[in-house]
Motif scaffolding. Structure first.
Motif, PDB file in Angstrom:
ATOM      1  N   GLU A 160      58.588  41.911  46.300  1.00 29.59           N
ATOM      2  CA  GLU A 160      59.646  41.966  45.290  1.00 29.59           C
ATOM      3  C   GLU A 160      59.506  40.857  44.253  1.00 29.59           C
ATOM      4  OE1 GLU A 160      61.845  40.987  49.249  1.00 29.59           O
ATOM      5  OE2 GLU A 160      60.017  42.026  48.621  1.00 29.59           O
ATOM      6  N   THR A 161      58.991  39.704  44.672  1.00 28.47           N
ATOM      7  CA  THR A 161      58.735  38.620  43.724  1.00 28.47           C
ATOM      8  C   THR A 161      57.627  39.019  42.755  1.00 28.47           C
ATOM      9  OG1 THR A 161      59.354  36.977  45.397  1.00 28.47           O
ATOM     10  CG2 THR A 161      58.118  36.184  43.490  1.00 28.47           C
ATOM     11  N   LEU A 162      56.558  39.591  43.302  1.00 32.96           N
ATOM     12  CA  LEU A 162      55.452  40.033  42.446  1.00 32.96           C
ATOM     13  C   LEU A 162      55.912  41.150  41.507  1.00 32.96           C
ATOM     14  CD1 LEU A 162      52.510  40.057  45.033  1.00 32.96           C
ATOM     15  CD2 LEU A 162      53.082  38.278  43.357  1.00 32.96           C
ATOM     16  N   ASP A 163      56.736  42.072  42.009  1.00 33.19           N
ATOM     17  CA  ASP A 163      57.230  43.159  41.165  1.00 33.19           C
ATOM     18  C   ASP A 163      58.034  42.613  39.985  1.00 33.19           C
ATOM     19  OD1 ASP A 163      56.086  45.214  42.618  1.00 33.19           O
ATOM     20  OD2 ASP A 163      57.863  45.566  43.852  1.00 33.19           O
ATOM     21  N   ALA A 164      58.908  41.650  40.274  1.00 33.60           N
ATOM     22  CA  ALA A 164      59.732  41.085  39.207  1.00 33.60           C
ATOM     23  C   ALA A 164      58.873  40.372  38.161  1.00 33.60           C
ATOM     24  CB  ALA A 164      60.758  40.123  39.797  1.00 33.60           C
ATOM     25  N   ALA A 165      57.852  39.647  38.637  1.00 35.38           N
ATOM     26  CA  ALA A 165      56.954  38.962  37.702  1.00 35.38           C
ATOM     27  C   ALA A 165      56.144  39.958  36.892  1.00 35.38           C
ATOM     28  CB  ALA A 165      56.032  38.028  38.477  1.00 35.38           C
ATOM     29  N   LEU A 166      55.650  41.001  37.545  1.00 32.92           N
ATOM     30  CA  LEU A 166      54.850  42.005  36.850  1.00 32.92           C
ATOM     31  C   LEU A 166      55.668  42.735  35.790  1.00 32.92           C
ATOM     32  CD1 LEU A 166      52.873  43.412  39.900  1.00 32.92           C
ATOM     33  CD2 LEU A 166      51.868  42.255  37.912  1.00 32.92           C
TER      34      LEU A 166
ATOM     35  N   LEU B  49      44.325  37.058  58.099  1.00 29.82           N
ATOM     36  CA  LEU B  49      44.759  36.531  56.810  1.00 29.82           C
ATOM     37  C   LEU B  49      43.944  37.086  55.648  1.00 29.82           C
ATOM     38  CD1 LEU B  49      45.518  32.755  57.468  1.00 29.82           C
ATOM     39  CD2 LEU B  49      47.136  34.606  57.092  1.00 29.82           C
ATOM     40  N   ASN B  50      42.647  37.292  55.853  1.00 30.03           N
ATOM     41  CA  ASN B  50      41.822  37.816  54.765  1.00 30.03           C
ATOM     42  C   ASN B  50      42.378  39.138  54.241  1.00 30.03           C
ATOM     43  OD1 ASN B  50      40.027  35.668  55.044  1.00 30.03           O
ATOM     44  ND2 ASN B  50      38.654  36.784  56.396  1.00 30.03           N
ATOM     45  N   ASP B  51      42.658  40.075  55.161  1.00 29.37           N
ATOM     46  CA  ASP B  51      43.190  41.379  54.750  1.00 29.37           C
ATOM     47  C   ASP B  51      44.597  41.253  54.186  1.00 29.37           C
ATOM     48  OD1 ASP B  51      40.876  42.680  55.511  1.00 29.37           O
ATOM     49  OD2 ASP B  51      41.625  43.212  57.505  1.00 29.37           O
ATOM     50  N   PHE B  52      45.396  40.393  54.802  1.00 28.77           N
ATOM     51  CA  PHE B  52      46.778  40.203  54.359  1.00 28.77           C
ATOM     52  C   PHE B  52      46.829  39.757  52.899  1.00 28.77           C
ATOM     53  CE2 PHE B  52      50.396  37.225  53.866  1.00 28.77           C
ATOM     54  CZ  PHE B  52      51.453  38.087  54.128  1.00 28.77           C
ATOM     55  N   PHE B  53      46.034  38.743  52.561  1.00 28.89           N
ATOM     56  CA  PHE B  53      46.069  38.229  51.194  1.00 28.89           C
ATOM     57  C   PHE B  53      45.266  39.099  50.229  1.00 28.89           C
ATOM     58  CE2 PHE B  53      47.571  34.239  53.178  1.00 28.89           C
ATOM     59  CZ  PHE B  53      48.673  34.033  52.368  1.00 28.89           C
ATOM     60  N   GLN B  54      44.257  39.797  50.721  1.00 28.58           N
ATOM     61  CA  GLN B  54      43.541  40.713  49.825  1.00 28.58           C
ATOM     62  C   GLN B  54      44.463  41.829  49.351  1.00 28.58           C
ATOM     63  OE1 GLN B  54      39.564  41.936  50.887  1.00 28.58           O
ATOM     64  NE2 GLN B  54      39.749  43.862  49.773  1.00 28.58           N
ATOM     65  N   GLN B  55      45.321  42.314  50.226  1.00 28.78           N
ATOM     66  CA  GLN B  55      46.278  43.344  49.825  1.00 28.78           C
ATOM     67  C   GLN B  55      47.211  42.822  48.731  1.00 28.78           C
ATOM     68  OE1 GLN B  55      48.280  44.892  53.316  1.00 28.78           O
ATOM     69  NE2 GLN B  55      46.355  45.329  54.347  1.00 28.78           N
ATOM     70  N   LYS B  56      47.633  41.573  48.866  1.00 25.54           N
ATOM     71  CA  LYS B  56      48.501  40.987  47.841  1.00 25.54           C
ATOM     72  C   LYS B  56      47.732  40.805  46.526  1.00 25.54           C
ATOM     73  CE  LYS B  56      51.934  38.742  50.760  1.00 25.54           C
ATOM     74  NZ  LYS B  56      53.041  39.562  50.210  1.00 25.54           N
ATOM     75  N   ARG B  57      46.492  40.336  46.637  1.00 26.54           N
ATOM     76  CA  ARG B  57      45.675  40.188  45.429  1.00 26.54           C
ATOM     77  C   ARG B  57      45.529  41.526  44.709  1.00 26.54           C
ATOM     78  NH1 ARG B  57      39.278  40.297  45.565  1.00 26.54           N
ATOM     79  NH2 ARG B  57      39.958  42.385  46.235  1.00 26.54           N
ATOM     80  N   ASP B  58      45.152  42.558  45.467  1.00 27.16           N
ATOM     81  CA  ASP B  58      44.923  43.867  44.868  1.00 27.16           C
ATOM     82  C   ASP B  58      46.199  44.420  44.236  1.00 27.16           C
ATOM     83  OD1 ASP B  58      42.346  43.617  45.771  1.00 27.16           O
ATOM     84  OD2 ASP B  58      42.568  45.049  47.433  1.00 27.16           O
ATOM     85  N   TYR B  59      47.321  44.206  44.905  1.00 30.79           N
ATOM     86  CA  TYR B  59      48.603  44.699  44.388  1.00 30.79           C
ATOM     87  C   TYR B  59      48.938  44.029  43.059  1.00 30.79           C
ATOM     88  CZ  TYR B  59      53.550  46.075  44.447  1.00 30.79           C
ATOM     89  OH  TYR B  59      54.775  46.608  44.132  1.00 30.79           O
TER      90      TYR B  59
END
Length: 378
Positions: free
Chosen positions: A366-372, A283-293
């Motif tokens: 895709e949710t993050l992309d739309a928000a960004l 989970l640490n790596d999974f969510f870190q990738q989302k944070r960084d993105y």
């Protein structure tokens, strides 16, 4: 009717989620994933439902799940908790926190809370007649003022509530921070609630520090955690609490007349799912990738980011965009730009306005992309 909480309104998470729905905004406010949990977890839930594991579970929780917790805590924190006497499965971490408060707080007891703080803490304390003594951790580093803590701890202090990693700031408190807290509290006659629901969401190699590692405080500490966060199933509302046997005895007196027990097939399904340690160790790596993105996507905006060391939230100052207070800005962002966030003032007893908002990045790409895309048009 004399309200027990006369000044309390609807929680900010409900308010902002309703506003997001009303205006068809992307909901980065409330902390829940919008992606599916692992299929094996759903298959296991269905299996136990069809196998008629549908009646009351034991009041303290399913044995297999309690044994897993005992083994995990011993492995990661070198602490022994007896699965029969010192571990209880709860209806989510919020119920664990509320029940712990209910089991020990009496009228006039003082409770120290570190703010910004999850908005459950204060009203739960006040519902049982407790008096909150807040210590504010302020923008931008949210460090603990240990001198203030020394001053706030008195003979009237009954409880200290601690959240690590911290929601909403994303701050991870270190082993040295816990040692300093220990030095202040070890000779005091008070208890601790350690809210550790984001224990497996720590980034950049930082290690989660649990109060389970502090032997001098272990017997008077409630540690609360969440399987909803661990397994991406916040709607299942399954969590747990660890406590010394004497504390747990008092906790269960309240728990048995509050929820009594927790959804049976969910407990078995979670126990089976977590047999594969990769389902939580990754989970640490999974969510870190989302944070960084998400943070990279905001790098071209005028938001000033606060480093997120843990949790699945990242926060930012919007002072380069608007002089509005944070609640007004969050509402404007939701209505006009269709992205919902949480204002930081909701996490302070006096609605301290630091011009900071919180985003949840536990979302599909895709949710993050739309928000960004929308945030980059500000």
């Amino acid at each position: 009717m004399n309200s027990k909480l006369p000044h309390l309104e609807t929680t900010i998470f409900t308010v902002m989620s309703q506003l997001a729905n009303q205006h068809q905004a992307i909901n980065l406010a409330q902390g829940f994933p919008d992606f599916e949990p692992h299929s094996s977890l759903i298959e296991s839930l269905n299996y136990y439902s069809y196998q008629n594991y549908n009646q009351y579970a034991p009041m303290i929780g399913v044995e297999k799940l309690r044994n897993f917790i005992a083994q995990k805590v011993e492995r990661f924190h070198h602490a022994i908790y007896h699965p029969e006497q010192e571990i209880t499965i709860t209806n989510g971490a919020s119920q664990a926190i509320f029940t712990a408060i209910a089991s020990i707080i009496e009228k006039g007891d003082e409770v120290i809370i570190f703010e910004p703080a999850y908005d459950l803490y204060k009203p739960a304390v006040e519902m049982f007649g407790g008096v909150v003594q807040p210590i504010q951790l302020k923008y931008p580093d949210y460090q603990i003022d240990f001198e203030e803590l020394k001053q706030k701890v008195t003979s009237n202090t009954k409880l200290v509530i601690f959240n690590n990693p911290n929601n909403p700031s994303g701050k991870i408190f270190t082993a040295d921070d816990l040692i300093q807290i220990e030095s202040i509290l070890k000779d005091q006659n008070c208890y601790i609630i350690s809210d550790e629901v984001y224990e497996h969401m720590t980034f950049d190699g930082k290690e989660h520090q649990s109060f389970a590692r502090i032997p001098s405080l272990k017997e008077r500490t409630f540690i609360t955690a969440s399987f909803g966060k661990l397994c991406h199933v916040t709607g299942w509302k399954v969590g747990y609490v660890l406590a010394g046997a004497a504390l747990m005895k008092e906790f269960r007196k309240v728990h048995q007349f509050n929820v009594f027990c927790v959804h049976t097939p969910s407990q078995y399904a979670i126990a089976d799912y977590l047999d594969d340690e990769n389902n939580y160790l990754e989970l640490n790596d999974f969510f870190q990738q989302k944070r960084d993105y998400f943070v990279k996507g905001l790098s071209t905006t005028k938001f000033e980011m606060i480093p997120a060391e843990g949790t699945y939230f990242v926060s930012a100052s919007y002072k380069n965009y608007s002089p509005l207070d944070d609640k007004s800005f969050a509402q404007q962002l939701t209505i006009d730009h269709k992205v919902a966030t949480i204002p930081f003032s909701a996490f302070y007893h006096d609605a301290l306005n630091e011009h900071v908002i919180r985003f949840c990045f536990a979302k599909q790409e895709e949710t993050l992309d739309a928000a960004l895309e929308r945030l980059n048009r500000l």
